[in-house]
Structures are given as structure tokens and as C-alpha cells.
Design a protein around this motif. Structure first.
Motif, PDB file in Angstrom:
ATOM      1  N   LEU A   1      -9.212   9.926  -4.955  1.00 19.38           N
ATOM      2  CA  LEU A   1      -9.990  10.839  -4.124  1.00 19.38           C
ATOM      3  C   LEU A   1     -11.486  10.672  -4.352  1.00 19.38           C
ATOM      4  CD1 LEU A   1      -7.866  14.110  -4.292  1.00 19.38           C
ATOM      5  CD2 LEU A   1      -8.075  12.524  -2.373  1.00 19.38           C
ATOM      6  N   TYR A   2     -12.197  10.445  -3.269  1.00 18.13           N
ATOM      7  CA  TYR A   2     -13.640  10.188  -3.254  1.00 18.13           C
ATOM      8  C   TYR A   2     -14.059   9.143  -4.290  1.00 18.13           C
ATOM      9  CZ  TYR A   2     -18.390  10.892  -1.734  1.00 18.13           C
ATOM     10  OH  TYR A   2     -19.625  10.689  -1.186  1.00 18.13           O
ATOM     11  N   ARG A   3     -13.246   8.112  -4.423  1.00 16.26           N
ATOM     12  CA  ARG A   3     -13.587   7.015  -5.322  1.00 16.26           C
ATOM     13  C   ARG A   3     -13.666   5.707  -4.540  1.00 16.26           C
ATOM     14  NH1 ARG A   3     -10.484  10.378  -8.847  1.00 16.26           N
ATOM     15  NH2 ARG A   3     -11.613  10.789 -10.782  1.00 16.26           N
TER      16      ARG A   3
ATOM     17  N   GLY B   1      -7.222   2.531   3.140  1.00 14.74           N
ATOM     18  CA  GLY B   1      -7.971   3.167   2.054  1.00 14.74           C
ATOM     19  C   GLY B   1      -8.093   4.664   2.227  1.00 14.74           C
ATOM     20  N   VAL B   2      -8.288   5.114   3.466  1.00 14.50           N
ATOM     21  CA  VAL B   2      -8.436   6.553   3.697  1.00 14.50           C
ATOM     22  C   VAL B   2      -7.119   7.278   3.450  1.00 14.50           C
ATOM     23  CG1 VAL B   2      -7.963   6.409   6.189  1.00 14.50           C
ATOM     24  CG2 VAL B   2      -9.386   8.263   5.300  1.00 14.50           C
ATOM     25  N   GLU B   3      -5.979   6.611   3.676  1.00 11.50           N
ATOM     26  CA  GLU B   3      -4.688   7.232   3.359  1.00 11.50           C
ATOM     27  C   GLU B   3      -4.521   7.390   1.848  1.00 11.50           C
ATOM     28  OE1 GLU B   3      -4.668   7.309   7.167  1.00 11.50           O
ATOM     29  OE2 GLU B   3      -4.834   5.285   6.325  1.00 11.50           O
ATOM     30  N   LEU B   4      -5.134   6.483   1.076  1.00 10.24           N
ATOM     31  CA  LEU B   4      -5.127   6.645  -0.379  1.00 10.24           C
ATOM     32  C   LEU B   4      -5.995   7.822  -0.814  1.00 10.24           C
ATOM     33  CD1 LEU B   4      -5.490   2.943  -1.631  1.00 10.24           C
ATOM     34  CD2 LEU B   4      -3.424   4.354  -1.714  1.00 10.24           C
ATOM     35  N   GLY B   5      -6.928   8.212   0.058  1.00  9.19           N
ATOM     36  CA  GLY B   5      -7.874   9.261  -0.294  1.00  9.19           C
ATOM     37  C   GLY B   5      -9.206   8.710  -0.764  1.00  9.19           C
ATOM     38  N   ALA B   6      -9.373   7.389  -0.702  1.00  9.01           N
ATOM     39  CA  ALA B   6     -10.575   6.740  -1.225  1.00  9.01           C
ATOM     40  C   ALA B   6     -11.781   6.964  -0.316  1.00  9.01           C
ATOM     41  CB  ALA B   6     -10.327   5.249  -1.394  1.00  9.01           C
ATOM     42  N   LYS B   7     -12.969   6.912  -0.919  1.00  7.29           N
ATOM     43  CA  LYS B   7     -14.209   6.926  -0.145  1.00  7.29           C
ATOM     44  C   LYS B   7     -14.439   5.562   0.484  1.00  7.29           C
ATOM     45  CE  LYS B   7     -18.230   8.489   1.272  1.00  7.29           C
ATOM     46  NZ  LYS B   7     -18.283   9.481   2.370  1.00  7.29           N
ATOM     47  N   CYS B   8     -14.116   4.507  -0.261  1.00  8.60           N
ATOM     48  CA  CYS B   8     -14.281   3.145   0.230  1.00  8.60           C
ATOM     49  C   CYS B   8     -13.393   2.224  -0.595  1.00  8.60           C
ATOM     50  CB  CYS B   8     -15.742   2.687   0.150  1.00  8.60           C
ATOM     51  SG  CYS B   8     -16.465   2.854  -1.495  1.00  8.60           S
ATOM     52  N   VAL B   9     -13.155   1.025  -0.087  1.00 11.25           N
ATOM     53  CA  VAL B   9     -12.329   0.040  -0.792  1.00 11.25           C
ATOM     54  C   VAL B   9     -12.997  -1.327  -0.682  1.00 11.25           C
ATOM     55  CG1 VAL B   9     -10.157   1.257  -0.410  1.00 11.25           C
ATOM     56  CG2 VAL B   9     -10.909  -0.438   1.244  1.00 11.25           C
TER      57      VAL B   9
ATOM     58  N   PRO C   1       8.876  11.003   7.650  1.00 10.66           N
ATOM     59  CA  PRO C   1       8.083  12.130   8.135  1.00 10.66           C
ATOM     60  C   PRO C   1       7.844  13.130   6.992  1.00 10.66           C
ATOM     61  CG  PRO C   1       9.914  11.644   9.606  1.00 10.66           C
ATOM     62  CD  PRO C   1      10.145  10.851   8.376  1.00 10.66           C
ATOM     63  N   HIS C   2       6.706  13.779   6.953  1.00  6.75           N
ATOM     64  CA  HIS C   2       5.575  13.680   7.881  1.00  6.75           C
ATOM     65  C   HIS C   2       4.313  13.333   7.088  1.00  6.75           C
ATOM     66  CE1 HIS C   2       7.796  15.331  11.317  1.00  6.75           C
ATOM     67  NE2 HIS C   2       8.272  16.255  10.499  1.00  6.75           N
ATOM     68  N   SER C   3       4.414  12.301   6.227  1.00  9.19           N
ATOM     69  CA  SER C   3       3.272  11.910   5.411  1.00  9.19           C
ATOM     70  C   SER C   3       3.368  10.437   5.039  1.00  9.19           C
ATOM     71  CB  SER C   3       3.215  12.760   4.130  1.00  9.19           C
ATOM     72  OG  SER C   3       2.266  12.243   3.226  1.00  9.19           O
ATOM     73  N   PRO C   4       2.240   9.718   5.027  1.00  7.87           N
ATOM     74  CA  PRO C   4       2.267   8.317   4.592  1.00  7.87           C
ATOM     75  C   PRO C   4       2.674   8.156   3.130  1.00  7.87           C
ATOM     76  CG  PRO C   4       0.243   8.810   5.783  1.00  7.87           C
ATOM     77  CD  PRO C   4       0.916  10.117   5.517  1.00  7.87           C
ATOM     78  N   SER C   5       2.604   9.224   2.352  1.00 13.66           N
ATOM     79  CA  SER C   5       2.974   9.136   0.938  1.00 13.66           C
ATOM     80  C   SER C   5       4.433   9.503   0.680  1.00 13.66           C
ATOM     81  CB  SER C   5       2.062  10.032   0.098  1.00 13.66           C
ATOM     82  OG  SER C   5       2.187  11.381   0.488  1.00 13.66           O
TER      83      SER C   5
ATOM     84  N   VAL D   1       0.836  -1.206   0.000  1.00 13.71           N
ATOM     85  CA  VAL D   1       0.000   0.000   0.000  1.00 13.71           C
ATOM     86  C   VAL D   1       0.871   1.255   0.000  1.00 13.71           C
ATOM     87  CG1 VAL D   1      -1.861   1.242   1.134  1.00 13.71           C
ATOM     88  CG2 VAL D   1      -1.815  -1.251   1.231  1.00 13.71           C
ATOM     89  N   LEU D   2       1.939   1.254   0.775  1.00 16.29           N
ATOM     90  CA  LEU D   2       2.852   2.409   0.770  1.00 16.29           C
ATOM     91  C   LEU D   2       3.443   2.611  -0.614  1.00 16.29           C
ATOM     92  CD1 LEU D   2       4.767   1.988   4.179  1.00 16.29           C
ATOM     93  CD2 LEU D   2       2.893   3.567   3.649  1.00 16.29           C
ATOM     94  N   HIS D   3       3.766   1.508  -1.291  1.00 18.25           N
ATOM     95  CA  HIS D   3       4.308   1.601  -2.656  1.00 18.25           C
ATOM     96  C   HIS D   3       3.269   2.170  -3.623  1.00 18.25           C
ATOM     97  CE1 HIS D   3       6.589   0.651  -6.238  1.00 18.25           C
ATOM     98  NE2 HIS D   3       5.621  -0.137  -6.675  1.00 18.25           N
ATOM     99  N   VAL D   4       2.019   1.764  -3.473  1.00 18.38           N
ATOM    100  CA  VAL D   4       0.955   2.319  -4.320  1.00 18.38           C
ATOM    101  C   VAL D   4       0.848   3.824  -4.101  1.00 18.38           C
ATOM    102  CG1 VAL D   4      -1.541   2.360  -4.699  1.00 18.38           C
ATOM    103  CG2 VAL D   4      -0.346   0.166  -4.496  1.00 18.38           C
ATOM    104  N   LEU D   5       0.903   4.254  -2.847  1.00 16.28           N
ATOM    105  CA  LEU D   5       0.860   5.694  -2.553  1.00 16.28           C
ATOM    106  C   LEU D   5       2.034   6.427  -3.205  1.00 16.28           C
ATOM    107  CD1 LEU D   5      -0.183   6.210   1.178  1.00 16.28           C
ATOM    108  CD2 LEU D   5      -1.022   7.488  -0.787  1.00 16.28           C
ATOM    109  N   ALA D   6       3.218   5.823  -3.103  1.00 15.21           N
ATOM    110  CA  ALA D   6       4.408   6.451  -3.671  1.00 15.21           C
ATOM    111  C   ALA D   6       4.340   6.502  -5.195  1.00 15.21           C
ATOM    112  CB  ALA D   6       5.658   5.693  -3.235  1.00 15.21           C
ATOM    113  N   THR D   7       3.735   5.485  -5.790  1.00 11.13           N
ATOM    114  CA  THR D   7       3.697   5.371  -7.247  1.00 11.13           C
ATOM    115  C   THR D   7       2.601   6.213  -7.873  1.00 11.13           C
ATOM    116  OG1 THR D   7       4.530   3.105  -7.070  1.00 11.13           O
ATOM    117  CG2 THR D   7       3.537   3.725  -9.168  1.00 11.13           C
ATOM    118  N   LEU D   8       1.391   6.162  -7.288  1.00 11.73           N
ATOM    119  CA  LEU D   8       0.237   6.812  -7.909  1.00 11.73           C
ATOM    120  C   LEU D   8      -0.218   8.074  -7.190  1.00 11.73           C
ATOM    121  CD1 LEU D   8      -1.951   3.666  -8.727  1.00 11.73           C
ATOM    122  CD2 LEU D   8      -0.417   4.899 -10.257  1.00 11.73           C
ATOM    123  N   GLY D   9       0.161   8.229  -5.918  1.00  5.97           N
ATOM    124  CA  GLY D   9      -0.344   9.360  -5.162  1.00  5.97           C
ATOM    125  C   GLY D   9      -1.808   9.180  -4.826  1.00  5.97           C
ATOM    126  N   GLN D  10      -2.470  10.267  -4.417  1.00  2.00           N
ATOM    127  CA  GLN D  10      -3.867  10.197  -3.997  1.00  2.00           C
ATOM    128  C   GLN D  10      -4.860  10.633  -5.066  1.00  2.00           C
ATOM    129  OE1 GLN D  10      -3.865  12.666  -0.392  1.00  2.00           O
ATOM    130  NE2 GLN D  10      -4.137  10.819   0.834  1.00  2.00           N
TER     131      GLN D  10
END
Length: 405
Positions: free
Chosen positions: A188-190, A214-222, A260-264, A175-184
Motif C-alpha cells: 500500500l502506497y509503496r 500494480g494498482v490491484e496490489l495497492g502499490a503507488k507505482c511499480v 468473485p468479487h475481488s482480484p485477491s 500477479v494473482l498468486h502474489v496477491l493471494a500469497t501476500l495480500g495488499q
């Protein structure tokens, strides 16, 4: 049809719904955590309401403040208990565990259900294809009173995970890699439907880790696919014709670290090799399940926590704690020098111990490392999997891939 559309349609009269549409839905369950219970109680009082739509479908969890650190929080918990007694709803007392962990264990999340919680990591329910939504106090209070909520139907993206990572790479790392690769931005709200062989083979504990973030990705739901240990009724994940598919290749992916200071703010573990660590925290709704405790206990068996590292382990629930006792994990952790606390949110939110000292570098398995998250803005918080955290606890530094292998 996308899973989220299907669930919302089934809870709003049965007619098909489309992304962007505003609908009123019937909810299956609602739960509240102690931190915002007084705010919700005030909304009830201001509106002259003293009942809920279904006492068996509403619960209050005492998880954020298990060991009360001061008078103000003790009084807040007393208010929350009085509110729960007034309503006659289910109570999960201090020590029962983190709401999202306990909800998953006790069947509060069911495939195809709509569950609302007053904490952002309610999205954990997506591990079993529950439309699990973290909502604000006003929406939660209204749902408790009426059994209804209004939603904007989110658009859906399908996240196809290709390949398999290294053996020491865990769900948290992916999940951290997905955040690093695609960002949010793409999430967002998807609604995000995870797919691919690696995802399908995840244990329920690991699937819950992915869903909780999922919320760290910015998603509404997963939503995650069916797999071992899942309840009946989960759907096959299959993109709609013309649906938007994002792909991330994790072939031979190493463990990751969020700086620090972000999960992404994510880099490969080797880029952080030898970074000294003062405090290791294993816990939170993301990484406090039996699988996580086992990873740490297995590595610490026969080893000692470094004299200069404070190592704190907080099981996610009473059930996790008791099974960890039975399997010898708690003994192994204690003998190695870790401090094991009662189940709950613990140090994750920073309102109670152990709070890091000024200048401390913390390696944590939680989901967020925002400035001041653990109660001290002068500390630095790094995020990792429990396996990486265990190595750091022993050696006092972030390990390399070679160390892990």
C-alpha cells in the motif's frame, strides 16, 4: 538508491529525497481519458484557464466509450472533443485504443520520466521504468496547467520472484498468486521493484501485464527490470542496503483464477475445474496486447466457441488489431465464433456492451472483478489469463491444469 527516489529527485531539483517527504515535481507528460475529461474541463473553466503547460506533452484518449451506447455518453464525448480542441492538445480518437496500451506503444512512457494519467492503470508505464501515476481529476488538471505536481515519496519494497512456473502459467497468473500469497498490506502506497530471473525474461507484453496490475496490489507505482524490447536507459534493479525484500516462490505454479468479487480472491485453477462459464471476455489494458490475442487465436484455430458461450475479444490498440489481422489471428477468432470489437476498453468498465445477463458467470482477462464491474451486479466475474479464457470459451467451463498441458 531506489528507482522512485532517483526519479523524483531528478524532477525536483536534484537533491536526494526520502520516503515520506512531500515534494513538488516537474512532470514529463499528462494524459486524460474521455470518461473524466468533462470533470477536468470544468476545473479548467472554474479557474479561468484555457491553456496547458506544453501542448505536445498533454493528450486526451477516447478509449472508454468507443461505440457510444446512449445519448448522455455521446454528449460527454462531444464535450471532451471540444475541450481538446480548445486546448490544442494531442487527440487519440475512438478506435486508437486503450490509453495505457497506446501510450506504451508510442513512447509516452520513458525510463526515468514522470507521467500522470487520469486512470488508475497508468501504472502500466512501470514496465519501462516510468514513474507512471494514476491521479484524480484535480491533480491532473493542475499538472496540465502548470507541468507540476506534488507527491509524497513512497517507501520501496523489492519483490523477488524465485523459480519458474508451469509452461501454461502466464504473467497474469503470477500477479494473482502474489496477491493471494501476500495480500495488499505490504504494497500500500509503496513503490514495488520486481526482480528475479523469471521477471527479467518477460516479454514487453507480459511485463506490461504485470505493471498494469500494480494498482490491484495497492502499490503507488511499480518498476520492472530491463529486458527484450525495452527502451534504452532502464536501470538495473538492485535492492538498497537494508532494503525490504519480499520473496514469492513460483516454482511449478499452475494458472490461477480470481473468484468473485475481488482480484485477491484467488485459487488454483484446479479448484475451479468444471465451473461452467457463460461469457468470456478477452481484453482490457491488462490483457489485450498481441501476445494475448495470439494465445487465444492459436487455441481457437480449428475449434469452435461453445454454442452457449458469448466470447468477446477486444484488441488493446489499432496497432494490435492490424498486426493481428496480418497474422491471421482475427480470422481465426471470427471463424471460431468469437466476436471481435474495435480497440478500446470495451466491456471492462460496464458502460457499454456486451453487458452480462443476470446470473451469468463471466471469465474475463481484465484486472478487476468487483461486484457490478461489467455493468450487472447480478453477474459473477472470474479473472484468468487469455489462455485459460480461450479453453473456457470452447468447452464452456474452466479447464484443469491437465487440460491446458
Amino acid at each position: 538508491m531506489a528507482i522512485v527516489n532517483d526519479i523524483i529527485a531528478a524532477h525536483s531539483g536534484g537533491e536526494p529525497v526520502e520516503a515520506g517527504q512531500l515534494v513538488t515535481v516537474n512532470v514529463d507528460k499528462v494524459y486524460v481519458q474521455d470518461g473524466n475529461s468533462p470533470t477536468i474541463a470544468k476545473i479548467f473553466g472554474d479557474n479561468g484557464c484555457n491553456s496547458v503547460f506544453d501542448k505536445d506533452a498533454v493528450g486526451i484518449f477516447f478509449d472508454h466509450s468507443v461505440i457510444t451506447p446512449n445519448i448522455a455518453i455521446a454528449n460527454r464525448l462531444k464535450e471532451a472533443h471540444a475541450f481538446a480542441t480548445q486546448l490544442g492538445v494531442q487527440v487519440f480518437p475512438q478506435g486508437a485504443g486503450i490509453s495505457h496500451v497506446v501510450a506504451l506503444e508510442n513512447g509516452w512512457f520513458g525510463p526515468g520520466e514522470i507521467v500522470m494519467g487520469s486512470d488508475s492503470h497508468t501504472c502500466t508505464g512501470g514496465a519501462v521504468q516510468s514513474l507512471a501515476l494514476g491521479m484524480g481529476a484535480s491533480d491532473i488538471a493542475a499538472a496540465m496547467m502548470t507541468g507540476e505536481a506534488w507527491l509524497k515519496v513512497p517507501d520501496t519494497v523489492w519483490l523477488n520472484i524465485k523459480g519458474r512456473p508451469l509452461s501454461v502459467t502466464k504473467a497474469k497468473d503470477v500477479v494473482l498468486h502474489v496477491l493471494a500469497t501476500l495480500g495488499q498490506e505490504d504494497f500500500l502506497y509503496r513503490s514495488v521493484e520486481w526482480m528475479g530471473p523469471w521477471v527479467s525474461e518477460l516479454s514487453l507484453d507480459s511485463a506490461a501485464t504485470v505493471a498494469s496490475l500494480g494498482v490491484e496490489l495497492g502499490a503507488k507505482c511499480v518498476f520492472l527490470p530491463d529486458g527484450a524490447g525495452r527502451p534504452d536507459g532502464m536501470r538495473q534493479i538492485k535492492p538498497d542496503a537494508g532494503g525490504r525484500i519480499l520473496e514469492v516462490d513460483i516454482t511449478d505454479l499452475p494458472p490461477m483464477i480470481a473468484k468473485p468479487h475481488s482480484p485477491s480472491n484467488v485459487v488454483s485453477i484446479d479448484e475451479m475445474y468444471h465451473t461452467e462459464i457463460d461469457y468470456v471476455f478477452v481484453g482490457s489494458c491488462t490483457n489485450s496486447r498481441l501476445e494475448d490475442i495470439a494465445d487465444v487465436a492459436h487455441f481457437l484455430t480449428g475449434r469452435k466457441v461453445s454454442d452457449r458461450v458469448h466470447c468477446l475479444v477486444t484488441p488493446g490498440s489499432k496497432a494490435v488489431y492490424l498486426e493481428a489481422v496480418e497474422k491471421g489471428y482475427i480470422s481465426a477468432l471470427t471463424e471460431a465464433g468469437a466476436v471481435v470489437t474495435p480497440p478500446g476498453c470495451g466491456s471492462c468498465l460496464g458502460t457499454q456492451g456486451s453487458i452480462p445477463a443476470d446470473g451469468d458467470r463471466v471469465l474475463s482477462t481484465m484486472n478487476r472483478n468487483f461486484l457490478g464491474r461489467m455493468g450487472n451486479p447480478k453477474a459473477e466475474i472470474y479473472l484468468s489469463s487469455p489462455l485459460v479464457a480461450a479453453h473456457a470459451a470452447v468447452h464452456g467451463r474452466i479447464p484443469s491444469v491437465e487440460d491446458l498441458l
